[in-house]
Write a protein that holds these residues in place. Structure first.
Motif, PDB file in Angstrom:
ATOM      1  N   SER A 159       0.857  -1.186   0.000  1.00 29.88           N
ATOM      2  CA  SER A 159       0.000   0.000   0.000  1.00 29.88           C
ATOM      3  C   SER A 159       0.893   1.235   0.000  1.00 29.88           C
ATOM      4  O   SER A 159       1.710   1.419   0.905  1.00 29.88           O
ATOM      5  CB  SER A 159      -0.918   0.013   1.236  1.00 29.88           C
ATOM      6  OG  SER A 159      -1.818  -1.069   1.199  1.00 29.88           O
ATOM      7  N   VAL A 161       1.233   5.520  -0.584  1.00 31.25           N
ATOM      8  CA  VAL A 161       0.617   6.847  -0.655  1.00 31.25           C
ATOM      9  C   VAL A 161       1.568   7.790  -1.367  1.00 31.25           C
ATOM     10  O   VAL A 161       2.772   7.793  -1.104  1.00 31.25           O
ATOM     11  CB  VAL A 161       0.301   7.389   0.756  1.00 31.25           C
ATOM     12  CG1 VAL A 161      -0.012   8.883   0.716  1.00 31.25           C
ATOM     13  CG2 VAL A 161      -0.851   6.617   1.369  1.00 31.25           C
ATOM     14  N   VAL A 193      -2.456   5.164  -3.571  1.00 31.76           N
ATOM     15  CA  VAL A 193      -3.422   6.174  -3.149  1.00 31.76           C
ATOM     16  C   VAL A 193      -2.798   7.546  -3.363  1.00 31.76           C
ATOM     17  O   VAL A 193      -1.739   7.849  -2.813  1.00 31.76           O
ATOM     18  CB  VAL A 193      -3.807   5.999  -1.668  1.00 31.76           C
ATOM     19  CG1 VAL A 193      -4.696   7.156  -1.204  1.00 31.76           C
ATOM     20  CG2 VAL A 193      -4.517   4.674  -1.449  1.00 31.76           C
ATOM     21  N   VAL A 198      -8.122  11.999  -1.707  1.00 33.07           N
ATOM     22  CA  VAL A 198      -8.645  11.638  -0.390  1.00 33.07           C
ATOM     23  C   VAL A 198      -9.076  12.854   0.411  1.00 33.07           C
ATOM     24  O   VAL A 198     -10.139  12.860   1.032  1.00 33.07           O
ATOM     25  CB  VAL A 198      -7.589  10.835   0.407  1.00 33.07           C
ATOM     26  CG1 VAL A 198      -8.096  10.505   1.804  1.00 33.07           C
ATOM     27  CG2 VAL A 198      -7.229   9.556  -0.337  1.00 33.07           C
ATOM     28  N   ALA A 210      -4.805   9.998   3.832  1.00 29.74           N
ATOM     29  CA  ALA A 210      -4.417   9.111   2.736  1.00 29.74           C
ATOM     30  C   ALA A 210      -3.759   7.836   3.257  1.00 29.74           C
ATOM     31  O   ALA A 210      -3.973   6.739   2.716  1.00 29.74           O
ATOM     32  CB  ALA A 210      -3.472   9.848   1.782  1.00 29.74           C
ATOM     33  N   ASN A 213      -6.416   5.600   4.662  1.00 29.78           N
ATOM     34  CA  ASN A 213      -7.170   5.051   3.541  1.00 29.78           C
ATOM     35  C   ASN A 213      -6.398   3.908   2.879  1.00 29.78           C
ATOM     36  O   ASN A 213      -6.960   2.853   2.573  1.00 29.78           O
ATOM     37  CB  ASN A 213      -7.450   6.148   2.524  1.00 29.78           C
ATOM     38  CG  ASN A 213      -8.407   5.705   1.442  1.00 29.78           C
ATOM     39  OD1 ASN A 213      -9.603   5.613   1.668  1.00 29.78           O
ATOM     40  ND2 ASN A 213      -7.877   5.409   0.269  1.00 29.78           N
ATOM     41  N   ALA A 214      -5.093   4.119   2.679  1.00 32.28           N
ATOM     42  CA  ALA A 214      -4.277   3.066   2.055  1.00 32.28           C
ATOM     43  C   ALA A 214      -4.187   1.838   2.939  1.00 32.28           C
ATOM     44  O   ALA A 214      -4.174   0.699   2.450  1.00 32.28           O
ATOM     45  CB  ALA A 214      -2.879   3.612   1.761  1.00 32.28           C
ATOM     46  N   LEU A 217      -7.348  -0.310   2.694  1.00 37.32           N
ATOM     47  CA  LEU A 217      -7.779  -0.678   1.348  1.00 37.32           C
ATOM     48  C   LEU A 217      -7.980  -2.176   1.165  1.00 37.32           C
ATOM     49  O   LEU A 217      -9.038  -2.601   0.670  1.00 37.32           O
ATOM     50  CB  LEU A 217      -6.773  -0.162   0.312  1.00 37.32           C
ATOM     51  CG  LEU A 217      -7.046   1.200  -0.319  1.00 37.32           C
ATOM     52  CD1 LEU A 217      -5.984   1.514  -1.352  1.00 37.32           C
ATOM     53  CD2 LEU A 217      -8.424   1.240  -0.958  1.00 37.32           C
ATOM     54  N   ARG A 257     -12.088   2.327  -3.206  1.00 35.98           N
ATOM     55  CA  ARG A 257     -10.828   3.062  -3.386  1.00 35.98           C
ATOM     56  C   ARG A 257     -10.616   4.109  -2.290  1.00 35.98           C
ATOM     57  O   ARG A 257      -9.476   4.416  -1.954  1.00 35.98           O
ATOM     58  CB  ARG A 257     -10.809   3.749  -4.761  1.00 35.98           C
ATOM     59  CG  ARG A 257     -10.813   2.784  -5.935  1.00 35.98           C
ATOM     60  CD  ARG A 257     -10.388   3.464  -7.218  1.00 35.98           C
ATOM     61  NE  ARG A 257     -11.281   4.544  -7.632  1.00 35.98           N
ATOM     62  CZ  ARG A 257     -12.349   4.385  -8.382  1.00 35.98           C
ATOM     63  NH1 ARG A 257     -12.678   3.175  -8.819  1.00 35.98           N
ATOM     64  NH2 ARG A 257     -13.093   5.407  -8.721  1.00 35.98           N
ATOM     65  N   VAL A 258     -11.705   4.675  -1.768  1.00 36.73           N
ATOM     66  CA  VAL A 258     -11.584   5.687  -0.702  1.00 36.73           C
ATOM     67  C   VAL A 258     -12.511   5.319   0.465  1.00 36.73           C
ATOM     68  O   VAL A 258     -13.432   6.058   0.805  1.00 36.73           O
ATOM     69  CB  VAL A 258     -11.885   7.107  -1.225  1.00 36.73           C
ATOM     70  CG1 VAL A 258     -10.728   7.669  -1.990  1.00 36.73           C
ATOM     71  CG2 VAL A 258     -13.159   7.133  -2.061  1.00 36.73           C
TER      72      VAL A 258
END
Length: 971
Positions: A159, A161, A193, A198, A210, A213-214, A217, A257-258
């Motif tokens: 993952s 960013v 990401v 984001v 971000a 979020n990553a 995921l 994705r988000v």
């Protein structure tokens, strides 16, 4: 039959609720609700969703072909973060497009150590980033990105960013997008990401969002795939959506994705559902109207309370929100929670001891553990059934033991007290407000119950599934956050252009825009069911690789100290002042000083937060911050001074490089000797911490003077007290500026401070609108005579006042506490309270010019129907009260301090952070007598210095701040 019907499902920690709704029958008596269902949440949420939807379709006898959409609200993703579950959180690598900047503030520097050790496992600082005007700081390098991909792959991190300086406003270079393509080329297995997808402007907060979020995921993709499999098994061919935390929805592929956008969507669903259920109840003169109201959502474990605004959407929390100790800058509903739910455990140790409720709960096990279901645990549901056995057909009322029945009245009083307490905390003034009771636990409150602070208590039909209704009726939005040139354009032209972009983005996301849409920055519209949408993604096509094994963990960093303090421990805390009258600043002191600095910045100076985490990291690595009283300076001491110069907007994005030390080192090489102490240029904003940073640095290692040259923040560095008291000639020579990107300029000889400032400003615009400035050495004798004294102490006291209110959940009292801290009612006053309804701004030569308009909230009658206008030039200049008739009266001006503060958090709001919808209060604080005791001071620091044809009228009586050193030094 055409596919028009909507299904909303909300998956909570205790129950999974569902509703089947016909959107073309919303005005019917049943509000278009065809069926509803509530059942315990299952370990695999897709099983519960499948059961719930099956019940809905069967109950209403609806063909699956008639279903137009399924919208799901879930707490699974935020719970993974809150619970710090390494099985659901993947390690993350960050590639920063930053050039020479931001390297002292590595990703996760401000996170709780245990969460950071799970997630933050690599950072690569590479070339890239933009200036505020769109110029490139450094061109991105494919070679550097390829090298980072190699390192990340070797660590087993999948993952990634990408975060670039000013990337949300990057519409031309598209640096993040290009780097994302290179990562796909060199490391195709990675999830990438882009931070701009984001969150918004605010480098640290956007990066934090971000990263989270990553990290979720892989888990989110698996979870959403399981949702889609459930829908497929039910033979539904409609699109699947997830709700996000602003009351609107996301298509499932975008949510995958988000997923971070779903954080805190549960309370939002309940509030939006509640608004839907009662919007037909309020009328005035035959016309429907909306008014603010509180929504009390009583679930199985907690009661969540939020404010529903007149526009039907939840009141949003502050500009910066916190999830599990991580700061982020996307909108979240302002919700407070208490441990009261349908499964809350009730205790009474003896007949004479008080009855207590929660905060622990039997949760989804209520159907086996509560008395009414044959269990042996006394719950609030048992007491509710005992109090109304004829109306509540839950379980078997005869199973409730006698000791529960005899304590029913005390139980009612405790429940009422808990609800009245949380209602009072959420209200913004003393006036009564309508309260809506929703959620499955609303049965705990008898119909007709009166709550102190509530004008009326409404428990609408279908209140038990308001959360699912909110999911079913969620709308579509499109958001744009960008920096636009104002050259040769009016503010309205810029707003129209951005509004058009927001509408287009909403339509892209599926909105139907007819004739007009109310647009601020976010455009919201109903979903257009006439457009073809993709069917649910088959499970085989969804990327559901297993979560990667965690990489080697880093040592856990310490958490912020104030998070563990109570109001009593704050009152008992004493700063460490030595017998030599040196204040050894602790992390807690630093946090309070930082909070106070931003409030004293009067909108300018930039947020101190990046500087706070940088200085705190220095302390954790062994640096010692020493603060001395200005009174203890020797007359022949050499006092250094440093600070940032430029637009506060830059500070929220372009984190410092080494420009501060670079300017000082260059200056004192010219001078030929080391300074004895350092003083901040201004106490307001980020510059308030620069003296501490410089003094604690290994290069200087000198004490910081408890004083500054402004007592606030001013936009230009010639607006300082040495110019007021020392005359027109240049006070500090030589002077040096550095931009951190390899450019240094020295001013050896000059006529006036104003002339030096003008020359530096001309260079500033070409150096990224932000530089570090080292002012030439100053004598201890002049420092004692000219400085605004004890301002670090003042910032500390202001920050402590805010911390006290947070610790005691008394944020409504923040204004009064700050007033007490700065000298009392004679020195400061609350000028206004309301909501930001308009902002205009533009950047010229490193300054942010503009005006913010604040409208009095309906729930603040003391300012009813008035507005407050505050023009600013980096800092707030005037406060003009506008009556309902349009009459204007000036109620405060510089050099007095005009501070705009977030009502929800007690944090200052800087001019770059002004945005529509923020609830604020405005504080006026009398400026230092170093400015106001002479005509020259008012001339240099007053309204006419900003081109305002207004006389300064003192706000109050200045009181010299009490020195922390004088108060706490050993006697």
């Amino acid at each position: 039959m055409p596919a028009t019907k909507r299904i909303g499902v909300d998956v909570g920690g205790t129950n999974t609720d569902g509703v089947l709704l016909e959107p073309f029958a919303l005005e019917d008596a049943d509000r278009g609700i065809l069926a509803w269902h509530k059942s315990p949440t299952t370990p695999d949420p897709s099983d519960g969703i499948e059961v719930c939807i099956t019940k809905l379709l069967t109950s209403a006898n609806i063909d699956p072909a008639e279903i137009a959409s399924v919208t799901i609200g879930t707490t699974h993703f935020i719970n993974a973060v809150v619970e710090k579950d390494s099985n659901r959180l993947a390690p993350v690598a960050v590639i920063r497009l930053c050039g020479p900047f931001s390297r002292d503030c590595y990703p996760g520097i401000d996170w709780p150590g245990d969460l950071s050790s799970i997630i933050n496992h690599h950072v690569g600082f590479v070339d890239g980033g933009l200036e505020v005007d769109g110029d490139v700081i450094r061109d991105i390098s494919e070679e550097q990105v390829a090298e980072q991909c190699k390192l990340i792959r070797e660590k087993g991190i999948k993952s990634v960013v990408v975060n670039g300086i000013f990337s949300p406003s990057d519409l031309v270079e598209k640096q993040e997008e290009k780097v994302g393509e290179w990562i796909a080329k060199y490391y195709p297995e990675a999830d990438v990401v882009l931070s701009k997808h984001v969150a918004n402007l605010g480098f640290i907060e956007r990066e934090n969002a971000a990263i989270l979020n990553a990290s979720i995921l892989p888990f989110a993709r698996q979870t959403i795939a399981s949702f889609q499999r459930a829908i497929t098994r039910l033979n539904l061919s409609c699109p699947v959506f997830l709700t996000q935390n602003d009351g609107t929805l996301l298509p499932a592929p975008l949510a995958a994705r988000v997923p971070i956008r779903t954080f805190n969507s549960g309370p939002t669903n309940s509030m939006c559902g509640a608004a839907f259920l009662v919007k037909h109840l309020s009328s005035k003169d035959g016309e429907k109207e909306r008014r603010p109201m509180l929504v009390v959502d009583i679930g199985g474990t907690t009661t969540d309370v939020g404010m529903l605004l007149a526009n039907g959407l939840p009141r949003q929390a502050s500009a910066v929100t916190d999830v599990s100790g991580v700061r982020m800058n996307f909108s979240c509903p302002d919700v407070k929670s208490i441990g009261l739910g349908g499964g809350s455990i009730v205790r009474k140790a003896s007949p004479t001891s008080p009855l207590t409720i929660g905060p622990d709960s039997v949760g989804h096990q209520i159907q086996t553990r509560a008395f009414v279901f044959g269990g042996d645990v006394p719950t609030t549901t048992d007491y509710a059934v005992a109090s109304s056995p004829s109306s509540l057909k839950i379980g078997d009322a005869t199973l409730v033991p006698d000791e529960v029945c005899v304590n029913v009245e005390e139980y009612k009083n405790v429940v009422t007290g808990m609800l009245e307490g949380i209602v009072d905390r959420m209200k913004t003034n003393a006036d009564d407000i309508d309260v809506l009771l929703v959620g499955g636990g609303a049965i705990l409150v008898e119909d007709g119950t009166l709550l102190k602070g509530a004008s009326k208590v409404i428990k609408p039909s279908y209140s038990g599934v308001a959360n699912a209704i909110g999911a079913a009726i969620a709308r579509v939005s499109g958001t744009v956050d960008t920096v636009q040139s104002t050259q040769d354009k009016t503010s309205q032209q810029v707003l129209d252009a951005v509004a058009k972009m927001a509408v287009e983005r909403a339509v892209e996301n599926g909105a139907y825009i007819a004739n007009k849409a109310r647009v601020i920055v976010k455009a919201v519209g109903d979903f257009d069911f006439s457009r073809p949408m993709p069917a649910p993604t088959p499970a085989a096509d969804v990327k559901t690789s297993p979560l990667p094994a965690p990489a080697e963990k880093k040592p856990a960093a310490r958490s912020t100290e104030s998070g563990f303090l109570t109001s009593a421990s704050i009152d008992a805390y004493k700063p460490n002042v030595t017998a030599q009258r040196e204040w050894l600043v602790s992390e807690l002191d630093l946090e309070w000083i930082s909070t106070g600095c931003y409030i004293l910045g009067t909108g300018g100076g930039g947020t101190p937060y990046p500087h706070f985490v940088r200085v705190r990291e220095m302390m954790r690595n062994g640096s010692v911050i020493r603060v001395i009283s200005v009174d203890d300076l020797k007359d022949d001491a050499i006092v250094a001074c440093g600070g940032g110069k430029g637009s506060p907007t830059v500070g929220i994005e372009k984190l410092a490089g080494d420009e501060m030390m670079e300017s000082q080192n260059f200056l004192y090489e010219l001078v030929g000797r080391k300074p004895d102490a350092v003083i901040a240029l201004e106490i307001g904003g980020g510059n308030g911490l620069q003296g501490l940073l410089l003094g604690a640095s290994a290069h200087m290692n000198i004490p910081t003077v408890d004083a500054d040259w402004m007592g606030r923040a001013y936009p230009v560095s010639w607006q300082i007290t040495p110019v007021v008291w020392g005359g027109d000639s240049a006070q500090f020579l030589p002077q040096v500026i550095a931009d951190g990107n390899g450019n240094v300029m020295a001013f050896h000889k000059g006529t006036t401070e104003k002339m030096i400032e003008r020359a530096f400003r001309a260079a500033l615009a070409e150096m990224g609108s932000h530089v570090a400035c080292a002012k030439g050495p100053y004598s201890g004798e002049k420092t004692k005579s000219y400085a605004v004294q004890h301002t670090i102490s003042l910032a500390w006291r202001v920050g402590r006042a805010v911390a006290r209110c947070r610790a005691s959940n008394e944020l409504d009292a923040v204004a009064d506490r700050i007033i007490d801290a700065v000298g009392g009612q004679e020195t400061a006053k609350e000028l206004f309270r309301g909501k930001i309804v308009g902002v205009e701004r533009k950047t010229v030569k490193g300054h942010v010019y503009g005006e913010v308009t604040i409208a009095a909230s309906d729930d603040h009658p003391s300012f009813a129907s008035h507005k407050l206008k505050i023009p600013f030039k980096n800092e707030n200049i005037l406060a003009t009260l506008v009556s309902p008739s349009g009459t204007e009266s000036i109620i405060a001006t510089v050099p007095d301090l005009i501070c705009v503060i977030d009502s929800a958090s007690g944090e200052a709001i800087g001019t770059p952070e002004y945005r529509y919808g923020l609830h604020v209060f405005v504080l006026g604080i009398t400026g230092s007598d170093k400015w106001t005791s002479t005509e020259r001071g008012v001339q240099i620091g007053g309204p006419r210095a900003f081109g305002m044809d207004v006389d300064h009228k003192p706000l109050g009586v200045f009181k010299k701040p009490v020195s922390v050193i004088d108060e706490y030094a050993p006697r």
